[in-house]
Design a protein around this motif. Sequence first.
Motif, mmCIF file in Angstrom:
data_model
loop_
_atom_site.group_PDB
_atom_site.id
_atom_site.type_symbol
_atom_site.label_atom_id
_atom_site.label_comp_id
_atom_site.label_asym_id
_atom_site.label_seq_id
_atom_site.Cartn_x
_atom_site.Cartn_y
_atom_site.Cartn_z
ATOM 1 N N GLY A 40 0.812 -1.215 0.000
ATOM 2 C CA GLY A 40 0.000 0.000 0.000
ATOM 3 C C GLY A 40 0.843 1.262 0.000
ATOM 4 N N SER A 41 0.188 2.411 -0.140
ATOM 5 C CA SER A 41 0.903 3.695 -0.113
ATOM 6 C C SER A 41 1.431 4.011 1.285
ATOM 7 C CB SER A 41 -0.014 4.824 -0.603
ATOM 8 O OG SER A 41 -1.106 4.999 0.286
ATOM 9 N N GLN A 95 4.323 1.267 9.271
ATOM 10 C CA GLN A 95 3.327 2.136 9.908
ATOM 11 C C GLN A 95 2.112 1.351 10.383
ATOM 12 O OE1 GLN A 95 2.272 5.802 7.988
ATOM 13 N NE2 GLN A 95 4.398 6.293 7.532
ATOM 14 N N LEU A 96 2.044 0.068 10.077
ATOM 15 C CA LEU A 96 1.030 -0.812 10.654
ATOM 16 C C LEU A 96 1.608 -1.228 12.002
ATOM 17 C CD1 LEU A 96 0.411 -3.162 7.588
ATOM 18 C CD2 LEU A 96 -0.675 -0.973 8.086
ATOM 19 N N PRO A 120 -9.505 -6.867 8.533
ATOM 20 C CA PRO A 120 -9.557 -6.863 7.073
ATOM 21 C C PRO A 120 -8.201 -7.145 6.429
ATOM 22 C CG PRO A 120 -9.672 -4.626 7.903
ATOM 23 C CD PRO A 120 -9.736 -5.538 9.094
ATOM 24 N N ILE A 121 -7.138 -7.064 7.200
ATOM 25 C CA ILE A 121 -5.792 -7.310 6.675
ATOM 26 C C ILE A 121 -5.552 -8.815 6.694
ATOM 27 C CG2 ILE A 121 -3.324 -6.919 7.062
ATOM 28 C CD1 ILE A 121 -4.211 -4.224 8.408
ATOM 29 N N SER A 129 -5.434 3.523 4.594
ATOM 30 C CA SER A 129 -4.946 2.253 4.055
ATOM 31 C C SER A 129 -6.057 1.227 3.839
ATOM 32 C CB SER A 129 -3.855 1.674 4.958
ATOM 33 O OG SER A 129 -4.366 1.379 6.230
ATOM 34 N N PHE A 130 -7.187 1.368 4.522
ATOM 35 C CA PHE A 130 -8.284 0.411 4.357
ATOM 36 C C PHE A 130 -8.861 0.457 2.938
ATOM 37 C CE2 PHE A 130 -8.041 0.918 8.919
ATOM 38 C CZ PHE A 130 -8.130 -0.386 9.363
ATOM 39 N N ALA A 131 -8.823 1.625 2.313
ATOM 40 C CA ALA A 131 -9.347 1.759 0.948
ATOM 41 C C ALA A 131 -8.449 1.081 -0.077
ATOM 42 C CB ALA A 131 -9.513 3.236 0.596
ATOM 43 N N GLU A 132 -7.224 0.731 0.312
ATOM 44 C CA GLU A 132 -6.264 0.121 -0.607
ATOM 45 C C GLU A 132 -6.159 -1.399 -0.448
ATOM 46 O OE1 GLU A 132 -2.557 2.088 0.120
ATOM 47 O OE2 GLU A 132 -3.323 4.033 -0.538
#
Length: 187
Positions: free
Chosen positions: A34-35, A40-41, A131-132, A169-172
């Motif tokens: 992701g971007s 950062q997670l 969701p990950i 990040s959820f949108a990606e």
Amino acid sequence: MRAPIGDFDRARPAPDCLDLLTAPVADAVRAWRGSVPADQLLYVDTDPAIADTAVFVEHHGRDLLEASANCVVVAARRGGGTSLAACVVLSSSRVDVNGAVRKHLGARKASFAPMDTATGETGMEYGGITPIGLPADWPLLVDPAVVDIPWVLIGSGRRRGKLIVPGKSFAELPGAVVLEGLGVSAG
């Protein structure tokens, strides 16, 4: 490292904690593209005995009330078949299963998936689904309110531990669709 939200003893980059995650979540973190950089997670250790939202926010910080999200698995039925999808909404909301979800998935009927189906199909523990790391072919419906906040506390795949993730990040994530009206007031 200090967590950007909540009062936790320690936050660590999720790539440094792969052994604390379920296999599908660890695989998703390893393959993260992701971007938002994978480091950062963040992973924070939590006690499953205080997982109830009211007790959890009392212990880890009231700011989490507005920054926590839930991921639920939904079973959508159409014709003779059933398909699974996941929905992510703020913890202060509930998923509009019979409205927004059913309509978006083109289902005749939609309901929360049984616990054994949700855990069996995700490889995650009930109460920790995130969701990950979900199956890549599942639709992932995300409420815009989740994407719009800077940091979101979500499950880690296990009941012990949480992830703190930038909302955008959820949108990606694979299969993600930001769906207006997904989360409705729980009140």
